[in-house]
Design a protein around this motif. Sequence first.
Motif, PDB file in Angstrom:
ATOM      1  N   ALA A   9       0.843  -1.205   0.000  1.00 28.98           N
ATOM      2  CA  ALA A   9       0.000   0.000   0.000  1.00 28.98           C
ATOM      3  C   ALA A   9       0.876   1.252   0.000  1.00 28.98           C
ATOM      4  N   TRP A  10       1.955   1.203   0.750  1.00 32.00           N
ATOM      5  CA  TRP A  10       2.904   2.324   0.797  1.00 32.00           C
ATOM      6  C   TRP A  10       3.525   2.558  -0.586  1.00 32.00           C
ATOM      7  N   VAL A  11       3.924   1.450  -1.247  1.00 38.95           N
ATOM      8  CA  VAL A  11       4.487   1.547  -2.593  1.00 38.95           C
ATOM      9  C   VAL A  11       3.467   2.150  -3.555  1.00 38.95           C
ATOM     10  N   ALA A  12       2.222   1.714  -3.451  1.00 39.36           N
ATOM     11  CA  ALA A  12       1.176   2.229  -4.346  1.00 39.36           C
ATOM     12  C   ALA A  12       1.013   3.738  -4.168  1.00 39.36           C
ATOM     13  N   PHE A  13       1.050   4.176  -2.921  1.00 39.72           N
ATOM     14  CA  PHE A  13       0.921   5.611  -2.654  1.00 39.72           C
ATOM     15  C   PHE A  13       2.106   6.380  -3.243  1.00 39.72           C
ATOM     16  N   ASP A  14       3.317   5.840  -3.076  1.00 41.77           N
ATOM     17  CA  ASP A  14       4.503   6.473  -3.660  1.00 41.77           C
ATOM     18  C   ASP A  14       4.389   6.554  -5.183  1.00 41.77           C
ATOM     19  N   LEU A  15       3.888   5.481  -5.788  1.00 43.49           N
ATOM     20  CA  LEU A  15       3.758   5.459  -7.246  1.00 43.49           C
ATOM     21  C   LEU A  15       2.741   6.500  -7.730  1.00 43.49           C
ATOM     22  N   VAL A  16       1.654   6.654  -6.988  1.00 39.84           N
ATOM     23  CA  VAL A  16       0.654   7.662  -7.357  1.00 39.84           C
ATOM     24  C   VAL A  16       1.270   9.060  -7.293  1.00 39.84           C
ATOM     25  N   LEU A  17       2.073   9.309  -6.263  1.00 37.36           N
ATOM     26  CA  LEU A  17       2.725  10.613  -6.134  1.00 37.36           C
ATOM     27  C   LEU A  17       3.720  10.844  -7.272  1.00 37.36           C
ATOM     28  N   LEU A  18       4.531   9.824  -7.562  1.00 40.66           N
ATOM     29  CA  LEU A  18       5.578   9.975  -8.576  1.00 40.66           C
ATOM     30  C   LEU A  18       5.045   9.968 -10.001  1.00 40.66           C
ATOM     31  N   SER A  19       3.848   9.432 -10.193  1.00 43.02           N
ATOM     32  CA  SER A  19       3.315   9.303 -11.548  1.00 43.02           C
ATOM     33  C   SER A  19       3.147  10.654 -12.229  1.00 43.02           C
ATOM     34  N   VAL A  20       2.999  11.714 -11.451  1.00 42.81           N
ATOM     35  CA  VAL A  20       2.786  13.028 -12.049  1.00 42.81           C
ATOM     36  C   VAL A  20       3.989  13.456 -12.888  1.00 42.81           C
ATOM     37  N   ILE A  21       5.170  12.973 -12.535  1.00 46.95           N
ATOM     38  CA  ILE A  21       6.366  13.405 -13.263  1.00 46.95           C
ATOM     39  C   ILE A  21       6.378  12.828 -14.670  1.00 46.95           C
ATOM     40  N   ILE A  22       5.812  11.632 -14.846  1.00 48.50           N
ATOM     41  CA  ILE A  22       5.727  11.039 -16.189  1.00 48.50           C
ATOM     42  C   ILE A  22       4.713  11.803 -17.028  1.00 48.50           C
ATOM     43  N   ARG A  23       3.584  12.125 -16.437  1.00 49.81           N
ATOM     44  CA  ARG A  23       2.571  12.906 -17.153  1.00 49.81           C
ATOM     45  C   ARG A  23       3.131  14.277 -17.530  1.00 49.81           C
ATOM     46  N   ALA A  24       3.935  14.855 -16.648  1.00 54.40           N
ATOM     47  CA  ALA A  24       4.534  16.159 -16.932  1.00 54.40           C
ATOM     48  C   ALA A  24       5.520  16.069 -18.086  1.00 54.40           C
ATOM     49  N   ALA A  25       6.291  14.972 -18.137  1.00 53.28           N
ATOM     50  CA  ALA A  25       7.256  14.795 -19.221  1.00 53.28           C
ATOM     51  C   ALA A  25       6.548  14.648 -20.566  1.00 53.28           C
ATOM     52  N   LEU A  26       5.364  14.043 -20.555  1.00 51.84           N
ATOM     53  CA  LEU A  26       4.611  13.828 -21.797  1.00 51.84           C
ATOM     54  C   LEU A  26       3.753  15.032 -22.174  1.00 51.84           C
ATOM     55  N   TYR A  27       3.650  16.009 -21.268  1.00 51.50           N
ATOM     56  CA  TYR A  27       2.785  17.174 -21.506  1.00 51.50           C
ATOM     57  C   TYR A  27       3.298  17.979 -22.696  1.00 51.50           C
ATOM     58  N   LYS A  28       2.427  18.277 -23.622  1.00 55.51           N
ATOM     59  CA  LYS A  28       2.821  18.955 -24.865  1.00 55.51           C
ATOM     60  C   LYS A  28       2.526  20.446 -24.862  1.00 55.51           C
ATOM     61  N   GLY A  29       2.169  20.959 -23.703  1.00 55.73           N
ATOM     62  CA  GLY A  29       1.950  22.396 -23.605  1.00 55.73           C
ATOM     63  C   GLY A  29       0.510  22.787 -23.790  1.00 55.73           C
ATOM     64  N   TYR A  30       0.263  24.035 -23.483  1.00 54.54           N
ATOM     65  CA  TYR A  30      -1.084  24.587 -23.532  1.00 54.54           C
ATOM     66  C   TYR A  30      -1.485  24.914 -24.967  1.00 54.54           C
ATOM     67  N   THR A  31      -2.744  24.599 -25.304  1.00 57.36           N
ATOM     68  CA  THR A  31      -3.278  24.988 -26.616  1.00 57.36           C
ATOM     69  C   THR A  31      -4.600  25.707 -26.397  1.00 57.36           C
ATOM     70  N   PRO A  32      -4.953  26.643 -27.295  1.00 62.51           N
ATOM     71  CA  PRO A  32      -6.190  27.419 -27.121  1.00 62.51           C
ATOM     72  C   PRO A  32      -7.440  26.566 -27.044  1.00 62.51           C
ATOM     73  N   THR A  33      -7.426  25.379 -27.693  1.00 64.87           N
ATOM     74  CA  THR A  33      -8.623  24.535 -27.664  1.00 64.87           C
ATOM     75  C   THR A  33      -8.926  24.084 -26.248  1.00 64.87           C
ATOM     76  N   GLU A  34      -7.850  23.879 -25.456  1.00 66.45           N
ATOM     77  CA  GLU A  34      -8.053  23.460 -24.065  1.00 66.45           C
ATOM     78  C   GLU A  34      -8.764  24.548 -23.275  1.00 66.45           C
TER      79      GLU A  34
END
Length: 623
Positions: A594-619
């Motif tokens: 459970a502790w590992v799962a919580f750590d993974l949820v916290l760290l997962s944001v960094i992968i999403r941030a790396a894949l983020y392609k920036g803001y677009t007007p449609t958003e």
Amino acid sequence: MVWRWLFSVNWSAAWISVPLVMVETYSLVDAFLFGLTMWKLRVRDTPPAPPEDLTVDVFITTYNEPIDLVMTTARAASRISYPHKTWILDDGGRHAMKSAAESAGIGYITRSPDWENHRRHAKAGNLNNALAATQGEFLLILDADQVPEPGIVHSMLGHFANEKVALVQTPQWFHNVTDEDILGSQAPLFYGPIQQGKDGWNAAFFCGSNAMIRREALMQIGITGYVQGVRTTVRQTLRAADKVIARARTEHAATGPHVFQALEEVEMAVRNARKDLHDNRPVASITYDFQRKVDAAARSIVTADVASLQADLDEIGRLSGDNRTVFIDDATIDRLAQRDWSPIGAIKSVRKMVQALDVDRSDEAIPVMPMATNSVTEDMATCMRLHTQGWESVYHHEIQAKGLAPEDLRTMLTQRLRWAQGTMQVFFRENPLLQNGLSAGQRLMYFSTMWSYLSGFAAVVYIAAPIIFLCFGVLPVAAFSVDFFARLIPFLVVNQILFFVAARGRKTWRGQQYSIALFPVWIKACTTAAANVIFGRDLGFAVTPKTRQGDGPPWSLIRPQLVAIAALVIAAVTGLIRMFVGAGAPAGTLVNIAWVAFDLVLLSVIIRAALYKGYTPTEDGEK
């Protein structure tokens, strides 16, 4: 935590159990400081309307941002409804920027020639240069991308009816951020409850932009800083004087008793100067008296040597039958004593001491620096100095300017590293717990921000502990018993309730994720700031880019987080296998998974941030 320290530490595995209980203690202190901040949360009333006869300068700081972006901000600033003067502070000295400003009728300031061959001090130096070139009673400071509303000055200036107020800070809000805010730019917890809480303790922070400052207050801390800097220079010089004198005695042991007598006189002058400094005599009087005594000692050496030379010349004249006397007058002696090429070696050592007492601060472009130059985040350092001098600050919770947030992970990491480095520079150089003039609440408010950046070290332990247990069966606590969970679960629950109540409906989860996910940045900030302060290693100053940097995900920049994620996944699989084969205790395994799962949820944001392609007007339309 008392129970954890006294009864639950697994001393047979102290190498992991002690670090774990230490970081748990760190987290408890962190929660306490956050709760203390919220305890005096202040929601201010609308300030009174300001008088119309105050003078205001609007400063827009820029270095290499696109000219169109800067001019968008400058034109909006020129439309501010309160009478004012708008200035572009171009630290890049660009001719195109100057032409654009002049064409729009906007003031343009770049570095004066005084800054050539001197330290520039980045944004702080840019502002100090502009302060010397303008006269407004109040200064509105904007970053190059922060487009102000027409009523920004009216909304803030009324707070200065209280003559003790030096600073009014408003939120920084970004229009190129989606509701999801993958990069965690909006910081609704900081620009809200945290700033309002600090405001309750008269410790609202200056955040570098969207803030108004009273010039009188800045000049006061500038002059105070100048005096303190000179006193520090004098103190350090006098502290090293004994070594200089001892070396001079050794180097000139054979030059005669008159040299030793002169050096004894200098030594006495050093002792007297130290005493005068301790007694808080004016620095100018101390240095003047000291330099006069050093000059007298140097002149006595020259006088003695010239007298000897005079006798030799007289003897030569007598032996040669020449009755004329060779005469060297007092003016000649004075000139000899002042000349750097004087053959009397002891003078060199004496002169070094005199030159070290530099009350003109010749190493700086200008002697008085109102904006603090000891940190790459000049805002916090300046604000703390204002508070130490008895000035007050205000947090005005109303969005009055809208800017640009980083559009990719690479830019965000650069920005967060600079913020953290600057904060820790202030901590190492001017620890708020030791600063005279701050109240107890102000000390803790500044310290709490600095303390939070130590979370990088805590994160390493929180990530490592479950991995070690699941892979190797090493228990970081004596046992995962009822006693343990009866204490741990209430703490975790109450901690989350604290965040929920303090946030008042604001989204805080992204901030919690990044407090762990950016652990390599926080560690680097602490270590590099310490190296800068202790060893003088340069940090540089990285301007936050206003456009997306590079193509593709910057995986190399988040390698430590990716390694941590992989290790956590492997540990979870290993732990389950160990449990099913009977090698791992079921209770401990499930808790750590459970502790590992919580750590993974916290760290997962960094992968999403790396894949983020920036803001677009449609958003924006989707919002």
